[in-house]
Scaffold this motif. Structure first.
Motif, short mmCIF file in Angstrom:
data_model
loop_
_atom_site.label_atom_id
_atom_site.label_comp_id
_atom_site.label_asym_id
_atom_site.label_seq_id
_atom_site.Cartn_x
_atom_site.Cartn_y
_atom_site.Cartn_z
N ASP A 85 0.84 -1.19 0.00
CA ASP A 85 0.00 0.00 0.00
C ASP A 85 0.87 1.24 0.00
O ASP A 85 2.09 1.16 0.16
CB ASP A 85 -0.98 0.01 1.18
CG ASP A 85 -0.29 -0.16 2.52
OD1 ASP A 85 0.87 0.26 2.67
OD2 ASP A 85 -0.91 -0.70 3.44
N GLY A 86 0.24 2.37 -0.19
CA GLY A 86 0.99 3.62 -0.22
C GLY A 86 0.04 4.80 -0.14
O GLY A 86 -1.17 4.67 -0.33
N VAL A 87 0.63 5.95 0.16
CA VAL A 87 -0.11 7.21 0.26
C VAL A 87 0.62 8.25 -0.58
O VAL A 87 1.85 8.32 -0.55
CB VAL A 87 -0.21 7.68 1.72
CG1 VAL A 87 -0.85 9.05 1.81
CG2 VAL A 87 -0.96 6.67 2.57
N VAL A 88 -0.14 9.02 -1.35
CA VAL A 88 0.42 10.12 -2.12
C VAL A 88 -0.42 11.35 -1.84
O VAL A 88 -1.63 11.35 -2.06
CB VAL A 88 0.40 9.82 -3.64
CG1 VAL A 88 0.96 11.01 -4.42
CG2 VAL A 88 1.18 8.55 -3.96
N ARG A 108 -4.99 7.23 -0.97
CA ARG A 108 -4.51 5.92 -0.56
C ARG A 108 -4.54 4.97 -1.76
O ARG A 108 -5.50 4.99 -2.54
CB ARG A 108 -5.36 5.34 0.56
CG ARG A 108 -5.27 6.12 1.84
CD ARG A 108 -5.98 5.46 3.01
NE ARG A 108 -7.31 4.99 2.65
CZ ARG A 108 -7.89 3.91 3.19
NH1 ARG A 108 -7.26 3.18 4.10
NH2 ARG A 108 -9.11 3.56 2.83
N PHE A 109 -3.50 4.17 -1.88
CA PHE A 109 -3.36 3.22 -2.97
C PHE A 109 -3.06 1.84 -2.39
O PHE A 109 -2.46 1.73 -1.32
CB PHE A 109 -2.21 3.62 -3.89
CG PHE A 109 -2.45 4.92 -4.60
CD1 PHE A 109 -2.99 4.94 -5.87
CD2 PHE A 109 -2.14 6.12 -4.00
CE1 PHE A 109 -3.22 6.13 -6.53
CE2 PHE A 109 -2.36 7.32 -4.64
CZ PHE A 109 -2.91 7.33 -5.91
N VAL A 110 -3.48 0.80 -3.09
CA VAL A 110 -3.15 -0.58 -2.72
C VAL A 110 -2.57 -1.27 -3.95
O VAL A 110 -2.89 -0.92 -5.08
CB VAL A 110 -4.37 -1.36 -2.18
CG1 VAL A 110 -4.86 -0.77 -0.87
CG2 VAL A 110 -5.49 -1.41 -3.19
N ARG A 111 -1.73 -2.24 -3.67
CA ARG A 111 -1.12 -3.02 -4.75
C ARG A 111 -1.63 -4.45 -4.66
O ARG A 111 -1.43 -5.13 -3.65
CB ARG A 111 0.40 -2.98 -4.61
CG ARG A 111 1.13 -3.62 -5.76
CD ARG A 111 2.63 -3.31 -5.63
NE ARG A 111 3.40 -4.09 -6.54
CZ ARG A 111 4.03 -5.22 -6.25
NH1 ARG A 111 4.00 -5.70 -5.02
NH2 ARG A 111 4.71 -5.88 -7.16
N GLU A 112 -2.35 -4.88 -5.70
CA GLU A 112 -2.89 -6.23 -5.74
C GLU A 112 -2.46 -6.88 -7.04
O GLU A 112 -2.60 -6.29 -8.11
CB GLU A 112 -4.42 -6.19 -5.65
CG GLU A 112 -4.92 -5.68 -4.32
CD GLU A 112 -6.44 -5.66 -4.23
OE1 GLU A 112 -7.12 -5.89 -5.26
OE2 GLU A 112 -6.93 -5.39 -3.13
N ASN A 113 -1.96 -8.11 -6.93
CA ASN A 113 -1.50 -8.84 -8.12
C ASN A 113 -0.54 -7.99 -8.96
O ASN A 113 -0.68 -7.90 -10.19
CB ASN A 113 -2.68 -9.32 -8.97
CG ASN A 113 -3.60 -10.23 -8.20
OD1 ASN A 113 -3.14 -11.10 -7.47
ND2 ASN A 113 -4.89 -10.02 -8.34
N ARG A 114 0.38 -7.32 -8.28
CA ARG A 114 1.40 -6.48 -8.91
C ARG A 114 0.83 -5.26 -9.66
O ARG A 114 1.47 -4.69 -10.52
CB ARG A 114 2.29 -7.30 -9.84
CG ARG A 114 3.13 -8.29 -9.08
CD ARG A 114 4.06 -8.98 -10.00
NE ARG A 114 3.47 -10.26 -10.34
CZ ARG A 114 4.04 -11.18 -11.06
NH1 ARG A 114 5.20 -10.98 -11.57
NH2 ARG A 114 3.44 -12.30 -11.29
#
Length: 125
Positions: A85-88, A108-114
Protein backbone atom coordinates in the motif's frame (compact mmCIF):
# COMPACT_ATOMS: atom_id res chain seq x y z
CA UNK A 1 5.58 16.34 -26.16
CA UNK A 2 6.03 16.75 -22.40
CA UNK A 3 3.81 14.65 -20.15
CA UNK A 4 0.83 16.53 -18.71
CA UNK A 5 1.68 15.19 -15.22
CA UNK A 6 4.52 17.75 -15.10
CA UNK A 7 7.17 15.12 -14.36
CA UNK A 8 9.42 16.74 -16.96
CA UNK A 9 9.56 13.52 -18.99
CA UNK A 10 7.96 12.97 -22.38
CA UNK A 11 4.43 11.58 -22.55
CA UNK A 12 5.69 8.41 -24.27
CA UNK A 13 8.34 7.93 -21.56
CA UNK A 14 6.01 8.64 -18.64
CA UNK A 15 2.22 8.26 -18.50
CA UNK A 16 1.49 7.28 -22.10
CA UNK A 17 2.38 3.58 -21.73
CA UNK A 18 0.43 3.36 -18.46
CA UNK A 19 -2.71 4.93 -19.93
CA UNK A 20 -2.53 2.70 -23.00
CA UNK A 21 -2.19 -0.41 -20.80
CA UNK A 22 1.22 -1.31 -22.26
CA UNK A 23 2.76 -1.28 -18.77
CA UNK A 24 1.49 -1.19 -15.20
CA UNK A 25 2.41 1.73 -12.96
CA UNK A 26 5.43 0.54 -10.93
CA UNK A 27 4.68 2.81 -7.96
CA UNK A 28 1.76 4.61 -6.35
CA UNK A 29 3.24 7.96 -7.45
CA UNK A 30 3.40 6.84 -11.08
CA UNK A 31 -0.23 5.72 -10.87
CA UNK A 32 -1.16 9.09 -9.35
CA UNK A 33 0.63 10.88 -12.19
CA UNK A 34 -1.14 8.72 -14.78
CA UNK A 35 -4.51 9.44 -13.17
CA UNK A 36 -3.83 13.20 -13.33
CA UNK A 37 -2.89 12.80 -16.98
CA UNK A 38 -6.15 10.91 -17.52
CA UNK A 39 -8.04 13.93 -16.16
CA UNK A 40 -6.06 16.19 -18.49
CA UNK A 41 -6.76 14.03 -21.55
CA UNK A 42 -10.33 13.02 -20.62
CA UNK A 43 -9.50 9.32 -20.29
CA UNK A 44 -12.33 8.15 -18.00
CA UNK A 45 -11.58 4.50 -18.88
CA UNK A 46 -8.12 4.70 -17.29
CA UNK A 47 -9.55 6.37 -14.20
CA UNK A 48 -12.09 3.57 -13.73
CA UNK A 49 -9.60 0.82 -14.61
CA UNK A 50 -7.09 2.12 -12.04
CA UNK A 51 -9.70 2.49 -9.26
CA UNK A 52 -10.06 -0.30 -6.69
CA UNK A 53 -13.31 -2.25 -7.23
CA UNK A 54 -14.38 -1.78 -3.60
CA UNK A 55 -14.60 2.01 -3.98
CA UNK A 56 -14.96 2.47 -7.77
CA UNK A 57 -18.02 4.41 -8.93
CA UNK A 58 -20.18 3.04 -11.72
CA UNK A 59 -19.06 5.86 -13.99
CA UNK A 60 -17.24 9.17 -14.15
CA UNK A 61 -18.47 12.41 -15.68
CA UNK A 62 -15.45 14.56 -16.51
CA UNK A 63 -16.19 18.28 -16.67
CA UNK A 64 -15.01 19.55 -20.08
CA UNK A 65 -14.90 23.13 -18.73
CA UNK A 66 -12.06 22.29 -16.31
CA UNK A 67 -8.55 22.42 -17.78
CA UNK A 68 -6.03 20.70 -15.50
CA UNK A 69 -2.66 22.49 -15.66
CA UNK A 70 -0.21 21.20 -13.04
CA UNK A 71 0.37 18.42 -10.52
CA UNK A 72 2.63 18.81 -7.48
CA UNK A 73 3.48 15.73 -5.42
CA UNK A 74 3.73 16.95 -1.81
CA UNK A 75 4.34 13.76 0.18
CA UNK A 76 4.57 10.01 -0.23
CA UNK A 77 4.46 7.15 2.25
CA UNK A 78 5.54 3.73 0.97
CA UNK A 79 3.96 2.96 -2.41
CA UNK A 80 7.12 1.48 -3.89
CA UNK A 81 7.39 -1.48 -6.27
CA UNK A 82 7.44 -4.00 -3.41
CA UNK A 83 4.96 -2.35 -1.03
CA UNK A 84 1.36 -3.50 -0.53
CA UNK A 85 0.00 0.00 0.00
CA UNK A 86 0.99 3.62 -0.22
CA UNK A 87 -0.11 7.21 0.26
CA UNK A 88 0.42 10.12 -2.12
CA UNK A 89 -0.44 13.67 -1.15
CA UNK A 90 -0.74 16.07 -4.06
CA UNK A 91 -1.96 19.45 -5.18
CA UNK A 92 -3.61 19.70 -8.59
CA UNK A 93 -4.11 23.03 -10.34
CA UNK A 94 -6.74 23.87 -12.93
CA UNK A 95 -8.56 26.65 -14.75
CA UNK A 96 -12.34 26.82 -14.88
CA UNK A 97 -14.08 29.55 -16.86
CA UNK A 98 -10.74 31.36 -17.02
CA UNK A 99 -10.31 31.42 -13.23
CA UNK A 100 -7.49 29.52 -11.52
CA UNK A 101 -8.23 26.88 -8.91
CA UNK A 102 -6.59 24.06 -7.03
CA UNK A 103 -7.37 21.00 -4.99
CA UNK A 104 -5.30 19.07 -2.50
CA UNK A 105 -5.79 15.40 -1.66
CA UNK A 106 -4.11 12.69 0.37
CA UNK A 107 -4.79 9.54 -1.65
CA UNK A 108 -4.51 5.92 -0.56
CA UNK A 109 -3.36 3.22 -2.97
CA UNK A 110 -3.15 -0.58 -2.72
CA UNK A 111 -1.12 -3.02 -4.75
CA UNK A 112 -2.89 -6.23 -5.74
CA UNK A 113 -1.50 -8.84 -8.12
CA UNK A 114 1.40 -6.48 -8.91
CA UNK A 115 -1.04 -3.74 -9.94
CA UNK A 116 -1.40 -0.41 -8.15
CA UNK A 117 -4.98 0.79 -7.65
CA UNK A 118 -6.42 4.05 -6.30
CA UNK A 119 -8.45 3.27 -3.16
CA UNK A 120 -9.70 6.62 -1.90
CA UNK A 121 -8.63 10.09 -0.89
CA UNK A 122 -9.17 12.81 1.66
CA UNK A 123 -9.56 16.28 0.17
CA UNK A 124 -7.97 19.48 1.48
CA UNK A 125 -5.70 17.89 4.06
Amino acid sequence: MRCPCTSGDTYDGCCGPILSGAIAAPTAVRLMRSRFTAFVTGDAEHLLRSWHPSTRPAGIDLDPDIRWTRLDILDTVAGGPFDADGVVEFAAFFREDGAPGSMRERSRFVRENRTWLYLDGRLDV
